[in-house]
Design a protein around this motif. Structure first.
Motif, PDB file in Angstrom:
ATOM      1  N   MET A 174     -72.742 123.441-109.231  1.00  0.00           N
ATOM      2  CA  MET A 174     -72.150 123.003-107.970  1.00  0.00           C
ATOM      3  C   MET A 174     -71.306 124.134-107.406  1.00  0.00           C
ATOM      4  SD  MET A 174     -73.042 119.751-107.664  1.00  0.00           S
ATOM      5  CE  MET A 174     -71.876 118.843-106.701  1.00  0.00           C
ATOM      6  N   PRO A 175     -71.108 124.160-106.088  1.00  0.00           N
ATOM      7  CA  PRO A 175     -70.230 125.173-105.504  1.00  0.00           C
ATOM      8  C   PRO A 175     -68.786 124.929-105.942  1.00  0.00           C
ATOM      9  CG  PRO A 175     -70.876 123.573-103.843  1.00  0.00           C
ATOM     10  CD  PRO A 175     -71.679 123.277-105.082  1.00  0.00           C
ATOM     11  N   ASP A 176     -68.032 126.006-106.030  1.00  0.00           N
ATOM     12  CA  ASP A 176     -66.631 125.901-106.439  1.00  0.00           C
ATOM     13  C   ASP A 176     -65.787 125.681-105.189  1.00  0.00           C
ATOM     14  OD1 ASP A 176     -64.243 125.951-107.709  1.00  0.00           O
ATOM     15  OD2 ASP A 176     -64.329 128.049-108.323  1.00  0.00           O
ATOM     16  N   ASN A 177     -65.506 124.413-104.885  1.00  0.00           N
ATOM     17  CA  ASN A 177     -64.647 124.099-103.754  1.00  0.00           C
ATOM     18  C   ASN A 177     -63.694 122.979-104.135  1.00  0.00           C
ATOM     19  OD1 ASN A 177     -66.081 121.658-103.438  1.00  0.00           O
ATOM     20  ND2 ASN A 177     -67.573 122.643-102.103  1.00  0.00           N
ATOM     21  N   ALA A 178     -62.794 122.652-103.242  1.00  0.00           N
ATOM     22  CA  ALA A 178     -61.752 121.672-103.540  1.00  0.00           C
ATOM     23  C   ALA A 178     -62.322 120.291-103.822  1.00  0.00           C
ATOM     24  CB  ALA A 178     -60.757 121.607-102.383  1.00  0.00           C
ATOM     25  N   ALA A 179     -63.367 119.888-103.117  1.00  0.00           N
ATOM     26  CA  ALA A 179     -63.948 118.556-103.309  1.00  0.00           C
ATOM     27  C   ALA A 179     -64.540 118.417-104.705  1.00  0.00           C
ATOM     28  CB  ALA A 179     -65.014 118.290-102.257  1.00  0.00           C
ATOM     29  N   VAL A 180     -65.297 119.415-105.128  1.00  0.00           N
ATOM     30  CA  VAL A 180     -65.921 119.374-106.459  1.00  0.00           C
ATOM     31  C   VAL A 180     -64.852 119.457-107.542  1.00  0.00           C
ATOM     32  CG1 VAL A 180     -67.489 120.574-108.019  1.00  0.00           C
ATOM     33  CG2 VAL A 180     -68.114 120.281-105.625  1.00  0.00           C
ATOM     34  N   ARG A 181     -63.848 120.304-107.332  1.00  0.00           N
ATOM     35  CA  ARG A 181     -62.751 120.408-108.312  1.00  0.00           C
ATOM     36  C   ARG A 181     -62.032 119.071-108.476  1.00  0.00           C
ATOM     37  NH1 ARG A 181     -61.678 125.047-111.608  1.00  0.00           N
ATOM     38  NH2 ARG A 181     -62.770 126.758-110.612  1.00  0.00           N
ATOM     39  N   GLY A 182     -61.840 118.337-107.391  1.00  0.00           N
ATOM     40  CA  GLY A 182     -61.200 117.029-107.454  1.00  0.00           C
ATOM     41  C   GLY A 182     -62.035 116.026-108.232  1.00  0.00           C
ATOM     42  N   MET A 183     -63.354 116.080-108.034  1.00  0.00           N
ATOM     43  CA  MET A 183     -64.244 115.178-108.767  1.00  0.00           C
ATOM     44  C   MET A 183     -64.227 115.505-110.254  1.00  0.00           C
ATOM     45  SD  MET A 183     -67.329 115.172-106.014  1.00  0.00           S
ATOM     46  CE  MET A 183     -68.425 114.001-106.765  1.00  0.00           C
ATOM     47  N   ILE A 184     -64.204 116.795-110.573  1.00  0.00           N
ATOM     48  CA  ILE A 184     -64.143 117.211-111.973  1.00  0.00           C
ATOM     49  C   ILE A 184     -62.834 116.745-112.606  1.00  0.00           C
ATOM     50  CG2 ILE A 184     -63.948 119.220-113.490  1.00  0.00           C
ATOM     51  CD1 ILE A 184     -65.900 120.624-111.538  1.00  0.00           C
ATOM     52  N   GLN A 185     -61.751 116.844-111.857  1.00  0.00           N
ATOM     53  CA  GLN A 185     -60.446 116.422-112.366  1.00  0.00           C
ATOM     54  C   GLN A 185     -60.464 114.935-112.735  1.00  0.00           C
ATOM     55  OE1 GLN A 185     -58.096 118.579-112.955  1.00  0.00           O
ATOM     56  NE2 GLN A 185     -56.545 117.137-113.619  1.00  0.00           N
ATOM     57  N   ARG A 186     -61.183 114.139-111.951  1.00  0.00           N
ATOM     58  CA  ARG A 186     -61.268 112.697-112.181  1.00  0.00           C
ATOM     59  C   ARG A 186     -61.994 112.376-113.496  1.00  0.00           C
ATOM     60  NH1 ARG A 186     -59.029 108.121-110.718  1.00  0.00           N
ATOM     61  NH2 ARG A 186     -59.209 108.418-108.502  1.00  0.00           N
ATOM     62  N   VAL A 187     -63.022 113.166-113.842  1.00  0.00           N
ATOM     63  CA  VAL A 187     -63.828 112.892-115.035  1.00  0.00           C
ATOM     64  C   VAL A 187     -63.716 114.018-116.064  1.00  0.00           C
ATOM     65  CG1 VAL A 187     -65.469 111.368-113.856  1.00  0.00           C
ATOM     66  CG2 VAL A 187     -65.901 113.826-113.919  1.00  0.00           C
ATOM     67  N   ARG A 188     -62.582 114.678-116.120  1.00  0.00           N
ATOM     68  CA  ARG A 188     -62.403 115.842-116.998  1.00  0.00           C
ATOM     69  C   ARG A 188     -62.588 115.514-118.470  1.00  0.00           C
ATOM     70  NH1 ARG A 188     -57.499 114.500-114.870  1.00  0.00           N
ATOM     71  NH2 ARG A 188     -55.904 113.860-116.337  1.00  0.00           N
ATOM     72  N   HIS A 189     -62.397 114.258-118.867  1.00  0.00           N
ATOM     73  CA  HIS A 189     -62.566 113.856-120.269  1.00  0.00           C
ATOM     74  C   HIS A 189     -64.029 113.621-120.624  1.00  0.00           C
ATOM     75  CE1 HIS A 189     -62.212 110.262-117.840  1.00  0.00           C
ATOM     76  NE2 HIS A 189     -62.807 109.574-118.805  1.00  0.00           N
ATOM     77  N   LEU A 190     -64.911 113.647-119.644  1.00  0.00           N
ATOM     78  CA  LEU A 190     -66.330 113.394-119.876  1.00  0.00           C
ATOM     79  C   LEU A 190     -67.196 114.654-119.745  1.00  0.00           C
ATOM     80  CD1 LEU A 190     -66.743 110.140-117.729  1.00  0.00           C
ATOM     81  CD2 LEU A 190     -66.366 110.289-120.195  1.00  0.00           C
ATOM     82  N   VAL A 191     -66.652 115.709-119.161  1.00  0.00           N
ATOM     83  CA  VAL A 191     -67.473 116.874-118.819  1.00  0.00           C
ATOM     84  C   VAL A 191     -66.939 118.165-119.425  1.00  0.00           C
ATOM     85  CG1 VAL A 191     -68.241 115.863-116.645  1.00  0.00           C
ATOM     86  CG2 VAL A 191     -66.235 117.321-116.653  1.00  0.00           C
ATOM     87  N   LYS A 192     -67.826 119.166-119.459  1.00  0.00           N
ATOM     88  CA  LYS A 192     -67.469 120.539-119.825  1.00  0.00           C
ATOM     89  C   LYS A 192     -67.790 121.398-118.611  1.00  0.00           C
ATOM     90  CE  LYS A 192     -70.222 123.104-122.248  1.00  0.00           C
ATOM     91  NZ  LYS A 192     -71.023 123.736-123.278  1.00  0.00           N
ATOM     92  N   VAL A 193     -66.858 122.277-118.231  1.00  0.00           N
ATOM     93  CA  VAL A 193     -67.033 123.086-117.019  1.00  0.00           C
ATOM     94  C   VAL A 193     -66.979 124.555-117.368  1.00  0.00           C
ATOM     95  CG1 VAL A 193     -66.111 123.569-114.722  1.00  0.00           C
ATOM     96  CG2 VAL A 193     -65.914 121.276-115.671  1.00  0.00           C
ATOM     97  N   GLU A 194     -67.923 125.322-116.811  1.00  0.00           N
ATOM     98  CA  GLU A 194     -67.949 126.772-116.975  1.00  0.00           C
ATOM     99  C   GLU A 194     -68.027 127.414-115.591  1.00  0.00           C
ATOM    100  OE1 GLU A 194     -71.247 127.964-119.444  1.00  0.00           O
ATOM    101  OE2 GLU A 194     -71.167 126.051-120.476  1.00  0.00           O
ATOM    102  N   GLU A 195     -67.292 128.496-115.397  1.00  0.00           N
ATOM    103  CA  GLU A 195     -67.390 129.248-114.145  1.00  0.00           C
ATOM    104  C   GLU A 195     -68.510 130.263-114.288  1.00  0.00           C
ATOM    105  OE1 GLU A 195     -63.576 130.929-113.350  1.00  0.00           O
ATOM    106  OE2 GLU A 195     -62.750 129.016-112.702  1.00  0.00           O
ATOM    107  N   ILE A 196     -69.363 130.357-113.263  1.00  0.00           N
ATOM    108  CA  ILE A 196     -70.461 131.340-113.293  1.00  0.00           C
ATOM    109  C   ILE A 196     -70.465 132.164-112.025  1.00  0.00           C
ATOM    110  CG2 ILE A 196     -71.942 130.074-114.870  1.00  0.00           C
ATOM    111  CD1 ILE A 196     -73.468 129.036-112.466  1.00  0.00           C
TER     112      ILE A 196
END
Length: 60
Positions: A38-60
């Motif tokens: 996904m693109p690195d923007n504020a909307a996606v970051r907010g969604m990740i913050q909501r489900v941070r206990h369920l996901v793993k995130v890597e910057e590419i």
């Protein structure tokens, strides 16, 4: 900030709060160990913050 984020669902959404389940689905994460870019923007970051206990995130 990175250009894109690689997001992987590492924990099941079966027991999750319905709002968190829908957020994961909106990110494109429907099955366990599914990875999306996904693109690195504020909307996606907010969604990740909501489900941070369920996901793993890597910057590419």
């Amino acid at each position: 900030m990175a250009d894109k984020l690689r997001i992987t669902l590492v924990k099941s959404t079966i027991g999750a709060v319905p709002k968190n389940r829908k957020t994961a689905e909106a990110l494109g994460l429907t099955k366990l160990n599914k990875t999306v870019e996904m693109p690195d923007n504020a909307a996606v970051r907010g969604m990740i913050q909501r489900v941070r206990h369920l996901v793993k995130v890597e910057e590419i």
